[in-house]
Design an enzyme around this catalytic site. Structure first.
Site, short mmCIF file in Angstrom:
data_model
loop_
_atom_site.label_atom_id
_atom_site.label_comp_id
_atom_site.label_asym_id
_atom_site.label_seq_id
_atom_site.Cartn_x
_atom_site.Cartn_y
_atom_site.Cartn_z
N HIS A 1 5.51 -10.78 0.18
CA HIS A 1 6.91 -10.93 -0.22
C HIS A 1 7.67 -9.63 0.00
CE1 HIS A 1 10.18 -12.42 -2.93
NE2 HIS A 1 10.36 -11.12 -3.07
N GLU A 2 7.10 -8.52 -0.46
CA GLU A 2 7.78 -7.23 -0.32
C GLU A 2 7.83 -6.79 1.14
OE1 GLU A 2 9.53 -6.12 -2.74
OE2 GLU A 2 8.68 -7.62 -4.08
N HIS B 1 10.85 -8.29 2.86
CA HIS B 1 12.05 -7.47 2.64
C HIS B 1 12.04 -6.28 3.59
CE1 HIS B 1 13.54 -9.50 -0.92
NE2 HIS B 1 12.40 -9.33 -1.57
#
Length: 150
Positions: free
Chosen positions: A67-68, A71
């Protein structure tokens, strides 16, 4: 897991899932309470919550890393890196990252409720935070408030 192991894991996942290297720093941040991780826009570093690893195991933690990294890679590619952007949602789905982290159960979840009563109109007021009864009055009749005994 140590910081060095975390850095290596993030770099491996970045190459395997995204086909791009992770060139910045990944660290554990003990101050994170409600989130699994954080991407810093200016420094491009990643912070992770160690409690996610302890609670949900390595597989759950890898989903947070993905998820990170979504980004991270989208921001560096100047594409939509925010949760609302379709680029982010699409890349997250492709890589198998998690959209949200399950809530961490920390301690007792019961909240203390403070009960106040007006001397004039006898209105009962419920609050989650305690306040100074000398500074506030009843909203209905402007009467004096007092804290009820339990």
């Amino acid at each position: 897991m140590e910081q060095i192991e975390l850095q290596k894991l993030v770099e491996e996942i970045s190459i395997e899932s995204f086909g791009k290297p992770f060139l910045h720093e990944a660290t554990f941040n003990n101050r994170l309470r409600t989130t699994g991780g954080r991407y810093h826009l200016k420094s491009h570093n990643l912070d992770f919550n160690l409690k996610i690893l302890e609670t949900f195991g390595k597989l759950g933690f890898i989903k947070v890393i993905k998820h990170e990294l979504c980004h991270y890679h989208l921001h560096l590619a100047r594409r939509g890196y925010q949760h609302k952007d379709s680029d982010f949602k699409q890349l997250l789905k492709q890589t198998g990252g998690t959209r949200f982290v399950q809530p961490l159960l920390t301690g007792d979840k019961t909240k203390k409720i403070w009960i106040y009563r007006c001397e004039k109109c006898k209105t009962t007021i419920y609050r989650q935070r305690r306040f100074n009864t000398n500074r506030f009055v009843c909203g209905k009749c402007k009467g004096k408030l007092f804290l009820e005994d339990f």
